[in-house]
Design a protein around this motif. Structure first.
Motif, mmCIF file in Angstrom:
data_model
loop_
_atom_site.group_PDB
_atom_site.id
_atom_site.type_symbol
_atom_site.label_atom_id
_atom_site.label_comp_id
_atom_site.label_asym_id
_atom_site.label_seq_id
_atom_site.Cartn_x
_atom_site.Cartn_y
_atom_site.Cartn_z
ATOM 1 N N GLU A 104 67.554 119.857 55.404
ATOM 2 C CA GLU A 104 66.967 120.635 56.493
ATOM 3 C C GLU A 104 65.452 120.513 56.420
ATOM 4 O O GLU A 104 64.908 119.923 55.494
ATOM 5 N N TYR A 105 64.781 121.078 57.416
ATOM 6 C CA TYR A 105 63.327 121.113 57.410
ATOM 7 C C TYR A 105 62.884 122.489 57.871
ATOM 8 O O TYR A 105 63.648 123.248 58.458
ATOM 9 N N LYS A 106 61.636 122.792 57.602
ATOM 10 C CA LYS A 106 61.037 124.052 58.045
ATOM 11 C C LYS A 106 59.689 123.724 58.674
ATOM 12 O O LYS A 106 58.847 123.069 58.056
ATOM 13 N N TYR A 107 59.489 124.162 59.903
ATOM 14 C CA TYR A 107 58.215 123.988 60.590
ATOM 15 C C TYR A 107 57.358 125.222 60.318
ATOM 16 O O TYR A 107 57.811 126.354 60.487
ATOM 17 N N VAL A 108 56.124 125.009 59.863
ATOM 18 C CA VAL A 108 55.210 126.107 59.543
ATOM 19 C C VAL A 108 53.885 125.854 60.253
ATOM 20 O O VAL A 108 53.297 124.784 60.121
ATOM 21 N N HIS A 109 53.421 126.869 60.988
ATOM 22 C CA HIS A 109 52.145 126.774 61.693
ATOM 23 C C HIS A 109 51.200 127.785 61.057
ATOM 24 O O HIS A 109 51.415 128.985 61.140
ATOM 25 N N TYR A 110 50.164 127.287 60.403
ATOM 26 C CA TYR A 110 49.169 128.152 59.772
ATOM 27 C C TYR A 110 47.807 127.867 60.406
ATOM 28 O O TYR A 110 47.282 126.758 60.285
ATOM 29 N N ILE A 113 46.640 124.357 61.568
ATOM 30 C CA ILE A 113 47.377 123.267 60.916
ATOM 31 C C ILE A 113 48.875 123.496 61.048
ATOM 32 O O ILE A 113 49.365 124.601 60.879
ATOM 33 N N ARG A 114 49.582 122.420 61.340
ATOM 34 C CA ARG A 114 51.040 122.469 61.480
ATOM 35 C C ARG A 114 51.660 121.630 60.362
ATOM 36 O O ARG A 114 51.281 120.477 60.172
ATOM 37 N N PHE A 115 52.602 122.232 59.660
ATOM 38 C CA PHE A 115 53.257 121.564 58.547
ATOM 39 C C PHE A 115 54.743 121.425 58.808
ATOM 40 O O PHE A 115 55.338 122.219 59.525
ATOM 41 N N LEU A 116 55.326 120.427 58.182
ATOM 42 C CA LEU A 116 56.761 120.214 58.208
ATOM 43 C C LEU A 116 57.193 120.057 56.749
ATOM 44 O O LEU A 116 56.734 119.153 56.058
ATOM 45 N N VAL A 117 58.034 120.976 56.269
ATOM 46 C CA VAL A 117 58.545 120.939 54.899
ATOM 47 C C VAL A 117 59.969 120.390 54.987
ATOM 48 O O VAL A 117 60.832 120.997 55.614
ATOM 49 N N VAL A 118 60.197 119.235 54.363
ATOM 50 C CA VAL A 118 61.470 118.516 54.518
ATOM 51 C C VAL A 118 62.201 118.469 53.182
ATOM 52 O O VAL A 118 61.625 118.068 52.165
ATOM 53 N N LEU A 119 63.485 118.833 53.182
ATOM 54 C CA LEU A 119 64.313 118.814 51.974
ATOM 55 C C LEU A 119 65.215 117.592 52.001
ATOM 56 O O LEU A 119 65.988 117.409 52.953
ATOM 57 N N VAL A 120 65.105 116.757 50.963
ATOM 58 C CA VAL A 120 65.933 115.557 50.830
ATOM 59 C C VAL A 120 66.383 115.475 49.372
ATOM 60 O O VAL A 120 65.556 115.254 48.486
ATOM 61 N N LYS A 121 67.679 115.664 49.130
ATOM 62 C CA LYS A 121 68.241 115.628 47.770
ATOM 63 C C LYS A 121 67.429 116.532 46.851
ATOM 64 O O LYS A 121 67.277 117.710 47.141
ATOM 65 N N ILE A 124 61.181 117.558 47.846
ATOM 66 C CA ILE A 124 60.602 118.268 48.988
ATOM 67 C C ILE A 124 59.380 117.480 49.433
ATOM 68 O O ILE A 124 58.475 117.212 48.648
ATOM 69 N N GLU A 125 59.386 117.073 50.693
ATOM 70 C CA GLU A 125 58.270 116.340 51.294
ATOM 71 C C GLU A 125 57.539 117.285 52.248
ATOM 72 O O GLU A 125 58.168 117.986 53.024
ATOM 73 N N VAL A 126 56.218 117.286 52.182
ATOM 74 C CA VAL A 126 55.420 118.104 53.087
ATOM 75 C C VAL A 126 54.599 117.166 53.966
ATOM 76 O O VAL A 126 53.911 116.269 53.475
ATOM 77 N N TYR A 127 54.697 117.379 55.276
ATOM 78 C CA TYR A 127 53.957 116.586 56.259
ATOM 79 C C TYR A 127 53.013 117.504 57.004
ATOM 80 O O TYR A 127 53.295 118.680 57.201
ATOM 81 N N ALA A 128 51.889 116.962 57.436
ATOM 82 C CA ALA A 128 50.927 117.701 58.256
ATOM 83 C C ALA A 128 50.767 116.959 59.586
ATOM 84 O O ALA A 128 50.830 115.730 59.626
ATOM 85 N N THR A 156 53.677 128.660 52.067
ATOM 86 C CA THR A 156 52.754 129.775 52.274
ATOM 87 C C THR A 156 51.351 129.327 51.890
ATOM 88 O O THR A 156 51.176 128.334 51.191
ATOM 89 N N VAL A 157 50.383 130.087 52.340
ATOM 90 C CA VAL A 157 48.995 129.806 51.998
ATOM 91 C C VAL A 157 48.469 131.015 51.237
ATOM 92 O O VAL A 157 48.471 132.132 51.750
ATOM 93 N N GLU A 158 48.044 130.786 49.990
ATOM 94 C CA GLU A 158 47.512 131.860 49.156
ATOM 95 C C GLU A 158 45.997 131.897 49.253
ATOM 96 O O GLU A 158 45.346 130.855 49.233
ATOM 97 N N GLU A 159 45.453 133.103 49.339
ATOM 98 C CA GLU A 159 44.022 133.324 49.381
ATOM 99 C C GLU A 159 43.324 132.476 50.449
ATOM 100 O O GLU A 159 42.183 132.050 50.285
ATOM 101 N N GLY A 160 44.052 132.183 51.509
ATOM 102 C CA GLY A 160 43.478 131.465 52.630
ATOM 103 C C GLY A 160 43.205 129.991 52.424
ATOM 104 O O GLY A 160 42.675 129.333 53.305
ATOM 105 N N GLN A 161 43.568 129.410 51.255
ATOM 106 C CA GLN A 161 43.254 128.000 51.066
ATOM 107 C C GLN A 161 44.242 127.229 50.200
ATOM 108 O O GLN A 161 44.307 126.022 50.301
ATOM 109 N N ARG A 162 45.011 127.871 49.340
ATOM 110 C CA ARG A 162 45.905 127.144 48.448
ATOM 111 C C ARG A 162 47.330 127.176 48.982
ATOM 112 O O ARG A 162 47.878 128.244 49.247
ATOM 113 N N LEU A 163 47.937 125.986 49.134
ATOM 114 C CA LEU A 163 49.303 125.895 49.634
ATOM 115 C C LEU A 163 50.289 126.083 48.495
ATOM 116 O O LEU A 163 50.087 125.582 47.394
#
Length: 176
Positions: A104-110, A113-121, A124-128, A156-163
């Motif tokens: 599956e994947y999860k679309y995240v808009h922060y 910036i728009r991210f796509l978190v993809v689960l494969v086996k 975890i791949e993260v796309y921007a 998630t984004v911690e302290e406004g800058q760390r993913l």
């Protein structure tokens, strides 16, 4: 008024939202504003997950026998609905890194910036999203060889800058 539908073993499934619904045998569109005409947008493809991002003019999907991650262009699907022919050599979609076996994947808009978190086996791949001139998702980060197979994930984004990627596995939740 638009309704998407598809046939399955117990009759018809409906979604009373504008747009289309992915089915086991393709993507169909029903326009209830006129004659109730059904338009097949994509044939013979099983859709497991779909997200429509109107702001980007795309639909992200996991589909097909190999669970491929694809981006479909909404303007091309709209042309099919309106029965306008464009360049027939152009594809309606593009694959994201030719990824297969997507759980599956999860679309995240922060913010912007728009991210796509993809689960494969066990990965975890993260796309921007890369805006013009690219207009596509590009690989941002990859987490390979995870000890626990991810079943669900979020970013998630911690302290406004760390993913931080948080994922759930059969034995609990983990953070990367």
């Amino acid at each position: 008024d638009v309704v998407g539908w598809c046939r399955h073993q117990h009759g018809f499934r409906q979604a009373r939202e504008p747009g289309s619904v992915g089915c086991e045998d393709g993507l169909k569109f029903l326009d209830r504003s006129g004659q109730g005409e059904v338009t097949t947008l994509i044939q013979n493809r099983n859709f497991k997950q779909i997200d429509v991002l109107q702001a980007l003019n795309i639909a992200i999907t996991v589909s097909g026998k190999k669970n491929k991650l694809r981006v479909y262009y909404l303007h091309k699907l709209t042309n099919k609905i309106l029965k306008q022919t464009g360049n027939s050599n152009e594809q309606d979609y593009s694959s994201i890194d030719d990824i297969e076996n997507v759980t599956e994947y999860k679309y995240v808009h922060y913010e912007r910036i728009r991210f796509l978190v993809v689960l494969v086996k066990n990965t975890i791949e993260v796309y921007a999203w890369a805006p013009k001139p690219y207009n596509r998702f590009m690989k941002f980060k990859s987490y390979t060889g995870l000890r626990h197979k991810p079943l669900i994930a979020n970013l998630t984004v911690e302290e406004g800058q760390r993913l931080k990627v948080i994922y759930g596995a059969s034995n609990g939740f983990h953070a990367i």
